[in-house]
Design a protein around this motif. Structure first.
Motif, PDB file in Angstrom:
ATOM      1  N   ARG A   1       0.826  -1.207   0.000  1.00 52.65           N
ATOM      2  CA  ARG A   1       0.000   0.000   0.000  1.00 52.65           C
ATOM      3  C   ARG A   1       0.861   1.259   0.000  1.00 52.65           C
ATOM      4  NH1 ARG A   1      -1.930   3.482   3.773  1.00 52.65           N
ATOM      5  NH2 ARG A   1      -0.861   2.329   5.416  1.00 52.65           N
ATOM      6  N   VAL A   2       1.954   1.237   0.774  1.00 58.56           N
ATOM      7  CA  VAL A   2       2.851   2.403   0.817  1.00 58.56           C
ATOM      8  C   VAL A   2       3.482   2.648  -0.551  1.00 58.56           C
ATOM      9  CG1 VAL A   2       4.982   3.289   1.813  1.00 58.56           C
ATOM     10  CG2 VAL A   2       3.301   2.167   3.285  1.00 58.56           C
ATOM     11  N   LYS A   3       3.920   1.596  -1.218  1.00 59.11           N
ATOM     12  CA  LYS A   3       4.552   1.757  -2.530  1.00 59.11           C
ATOM     13  C   LYS A   3       3.553   2.232  -3.575  1.00 59.11           C
ATOM     14  CE  LYS A   3       8.093  -1.699  -1.596  1.00 59.11           C
ATOM     15  NZ  LYS A   3       8.693  -2.997  -1.977  1.00 59.11           N
ATOM     16  N   ILE A   4       2.329   1.689  -3.519  1.00 60.49           N
ATOM     17  CA  ILE A   4       1.295   2.095  -4.482  1.00 60.49           C
ATOM     18  C   ILE A   4       0.933   3.566  -4.278  1.00 60.49           C
ATOM     19  CG2 ILE A   4      -1.124   1.792  -5.112  1.00 60.49           C
ATOM     20  CD1 ILE A   4       0.684  -0.241  -6.355  1.00 60.49           C
ATOM     21  N   ASN A   5       0.795   3.993  -3.025  1.00 61.00           N
ATOM     22  CA  ASN A   5       0.474   5.398  -2.755  1.00 61.00           C
ATOM     23  C   ASN A   5       1.589   6.326  -3.224  1.00 61.00           C
ATOM     24  OD1 ASN A   5      -2.015   4.844  -1.614  1.00 61.00           O
ATOM     25  ND2 ASN A   5      -1.186   4.620   0.451  1.00 61.00           N
ATOM     26  N   TYR A   6       2.835   5.890  -3.070  1.00 64.30           N
ATOM     27  CA  TYR A   6       3.958   6.703  -3.550  1.00 64.30           C
ATOM     28  C   TYR A   6       3.930   6.834  -5.073  1.00 64.30           C
ATOM     29  CZ  TYR A   6       8.749   8.193  -4.451  1.00 64.30           C
ATOM     30  OH  TYR A   6       9.854   8.871  -4.890  1.00 64.30           O
TER      31      TYR A   6
ATOM     32  N   LEU B   1       1.253   6.563  -6.973  1.00 66.75           N
ATOM     33  CA  LEU B   1       0.108   7.405  -7.316  1.00 66.75           C
ATOM     34  C   LEU B   1       0.407   8.881  -7.086  1.00 66.75           C
ATOM     35  CD1 LEU B   1      -2.846   5.264  -5.871  1.00 66.75           C
ATOM     36  CD2 LEU B   1      -2.191   5.545  -8.274  1.00 66.75           C
ATOM     37  N   LEU B   2       1.147   9.188  -6.019  1.00 62.07           N
ATOM     38  CA  LEU B   2       1.523  10.580  -5.760  1.00 62.07           C
ATOM     39  C   LEU B   2       2.443  11.115  -6.858  1.00 62.07           C
ATOM     40  CD1 LEU B   2       1.449  13.016  -3.855  1.00 62.07           C
ATOM     41  CD2 LEU B   2       3.387  12.014  -2.618  1.00 62.07           C
ATOM     42  N   MET B   3       3.386  10.270  -7.301  1.00 62.13           N
ATOM     43  CA  MET B   3       4.255  10.670  -8.396  1.00 62.13           C
ATOM     44  C   MET B   3       3.456  10.905  -9.670  1.00 62.13           C
ATOM     45  SD  MET B   3       7.579   8.199  -7.885  1.00 62.13           S
ATOM     46  CE  MET B   3       8.157   8.666  -9.516  1.00 62.13           C
ATOM     47  N   ALA B   4       2.515   9.991  -9.962  1.00 62.90           N
ATOM     48  CA  ALA B   4       1.696  10.144 -11.162  1.00 62.90           C
ATOM     49  C   ALA B   4       0.844  11.409 -11.092  1.00 62.90           C
ATOM     50  CB  ALA B   4       0.809   8.912 -11.341  1.00 62.90           C
ATOM     51  N   HIS B   5       0.340  11.730  -9.902  1.00 64.05           N
ATOM     52  CA  HIS B   5      -0.466  12.938  -9.738  1.00 64.05           C
ATOM     53  C   HIS B   5       0.366  14.192  -9.983  1.00 64.05           C
ATOM     54  CE1 HIS B   5      -2.207  16.256  -7.320  1.00 64.05           C
ATOM     55  NE2 HIS B   5      -3.363  15.798  -7.791  1.00 64.05           N
TER      56      HIS B   5
ATOM     57  N   ILE C   1       2.996  14.456 -11.803  1.00 61.05           N
ATOM     58  CA  ILE C   1       3.369  14.553 -13.211  1.00 61.05           C
ATOM     59  C   ILE C   1       2.196  15.033 -14.053  1.00 61.05           C
ATOM     60  CG2 ILE C   1       4.081  13.209 -15.230  1.00 61.05           C
ATOM     61  CD1 ILE C   1       5.734  11.488 -13.346  1.00 61.05           C
ATOM     62  N   THR C   2       1.015  14.465 -13.808  1.00 62.02           N
ATOM     63  CA  THR C   2      -0.143  14.787 -14.645  1.00 62.02           C
ATOM     64  C   THR C   2      -0.618  16.228 -14.460  1.00 62.02           C
ATOM     65  OG1 THR C   2      -1.559  13.819 -12.924  1.00 62.02           O
ATOM     66  CG2 THR C   2      -0.978  12.426 -14.797  1.00 62.02           C
ATOM     67  N   VAL C   3      -0.484  16.769 -13.263  1.00 58.28           N
ATOM     68  CA  VAL C   3      -0.924  18.148 -13.027  1.00 58.28           C
ATOM     69  C   VAL C   3       0.192  19.152 -13.279  1.00 58.28           C
ATOM     70  CG1 VAL C   3      -2.652  17.414 -11.355  1.00 58.28           C
ATOM     71  CG2 VAL C   3      -0.377  18.060 -10.563  1.00 58.28           C
ATOM     72  N   GLY C   4       1.380  18.652 -13.687  1.00 61.87           N
ATOM     73  CA  GLY C   4       2.476  19.549 -14.018  1.00 61.87           C
ATOM     74  C   GLY C   4       3.135  20.188 -12.825  1.00 61.87           C
ATOM     75  N   LYS C   5       3.145  19.518 -11.683  1.00 63.83           N
ATOM     76  CA  LYS C   5       3.730  20.093 -10.478  1.00 63.83           C
ATOM     77  C   LYS C   5       5.261  20.026 -10.506  1.00 63.83           C
ATOM     78  CE  LYS C   5       0.527  20.002  -6.600  1.00 63.83           C
ATOM     79  NZ  LYS C   5       0.280  19.425  -5.262  1.00 63.83           N
ATOM     80  N   ASP C   6       5.786  18.850 -10.894  1.00 56.07           N
ATOM     81  CA  ASP C   6       7.234  18.636 -10.844  1.00 56.07           C
ATOM     82  C   ASP C   6       7.751  18.409 -12.254  1.00 56.07           C
ATOM     83  OD1 ASP C   6       9.838  18.020 -10.178  1.00 56.07           O
ATOM     84  OD2 ASP C   6       9.256  16.938  -8.362  1.00 56.07           O
ATOM     85  N   PHE C   7       8.421  19.403 -12.800  1.00 52.33           N
ATOM     86  CA  PHE C   7       8.918  19.317 -14.173  1.00 52.33           C
ATOM     87  C   PHE C   7      10.124  18.380 -14.261  1.00 52.33           C
ATOM     88  CE2 PHE C   7      10.446  21.468 -18.173  1.00 52.33           C
ATOM     89  CZ  PHE C   7       9.326  21.114 -18.919  1.00 52.33           C
ATOM     90  N   ARG C   8      10.983  18.391 -13.252  1.00 45.64           N
ATOM     91  CA  ARG C   8      12.151  17.512 -13.261  1.00 45.64           C
ATOM     92  C   ARG C   8      11.743  16.049 -13.171  1.00 45.64           C
ATOM     93  NH1 ARG C   8      16.091  20.582  -8.907  1.00 45.64           N
ATOM     94  NH2 ARG C   8      15.875  22.695  -9.736  1.00 45.64           N
ATOM     95  N   LEU C   9      10.776  15.758 -12.306  1.00 45.85           N
ATOM     96  CA  LEU C   9      10.302  14.387 -12.170  1.00 45.85           C
ATOM     97  C   LEU C   9       9.705  13.884 -13.476  1.00 45.85           C
ATOM     98  CD1 LEU C   9       9.728  11.957 -10.329  1.00 45.85           C
ATOM     99  CD2 LEU C   9       7.569  13.038  -9.704  1.00 45.85           C
TER     100      LEU C   9
END
Length: 238
Positions: free
Chosen positions: A136-141, A143-147, A149-157
């Motif tokens: 669950r911890v890995k999946i949430n991490y 999902l947070l990364m995907a979120h 990226i999709t909303v354009g928060k972290d350009f480097r990531l």
């Protein structure tokens, strides 16, 4: 006078020997605190978790380690070279095992021969809860990364994920899934053992390489990466 001179010479020799021994003992101590691959603390066996898995990967159980290589090679030849479907091979192997075990049990009962009791396979509730919590911890991490990226928060990531996915796509175009799994199995069963054997040399050379890469990365970070914005959207000042 001669006795006093001889005693002074003996004292000087003892002092030189003590200084030499202290310097020789301090050299390994200084080397022991140098660069360690993967920021490892302790032995390689402890870093890999200890237990039977570490014993197999470090070839402390040579028969089991060699058996893993043989089984992986045979499986790769069956699935990759023969062209047989994966599901069909697995079903045939399980069918053969079940039939052999069934006839073995009935043949022993026919000859009034008692078989050895098989161990009961059971998954404990604690094991399931621990695995589910870690998953669950890995999946949430992820999902947070995907979120982000999709909303354009972290350009480097975004660029890092794109680079990793492109690299996996390039590797996958040259090798099939079973070949990659076979190569990964061979590397996991050989690289840790080789590293454990040549640990001092590998750490020394990796430390030199790490120092050189860090210097080059610092230059790239100051001139390129630090100028890339974290987000493309600018906050409006109200």
């Amino acid at each position: 006078m001669d006795n006093s001179a001889d005693s002074c010479d003996i004292v000087d020799r003892d002092g030189d020997a003590a200084a030499t021994s202290s310097s020789s003992t301090s050299a390994p101590a200084a080397g022991a605190g140098g660069f360690k691959l993967l920021n490892r603390h302790g032995t390689v066996h402890q870093f890999m978790g200890g237990g039977r898995t570490a014993d197999v990967l470090l070839w402390k159980r040579r028969r089991v380690s060699f058996g893993v290589i043989v089984v992986a090679t045979v499986a790769w030849l069956i699935f990759e070279r023969s062209g047989l479907p994966f599901l069909s091979v697995c079903s045939d192997v399980l069918l053969l095992l079940i039939v052999l075990m069934f006839f073995r049990a009935n043949f022993a009962a026919f000859r009034n021969k008692q078989l050895e009791s098989l161990p009961e396979l059971e998954v404990s509730e604690e094991m399931v809860n621990n695995a589910a919590a870690s998953f669950r911890v890995k999946i949430n991490y992820l999902l947070l990364m995907a979120h982000d990226i999709t909303v354009g928060k972290d350009f480097r990531l975004f660029f890092q994920v794109v680079a990793y996915l492109w690299l996996l796509s390039a590797i996958g175009s040259y090798f099939s899934f079973f070949t990659l799994a076979y190569i990964g199995t061979l590397l996991s069963i050989t690289v840790p053992a080789l590293y454990s054997r040549f640990e001092v040399r590998v750490d020394r050379y990796c430390g030199m390489i790490h120092k050189s890469i860090s210097q080059h990365y610092k230059v790239v970070d100051e001139n390129v990466i630090s100028r890339i914005p974290r987000t493309l959207s600018k906050d409006k000042v109200s």
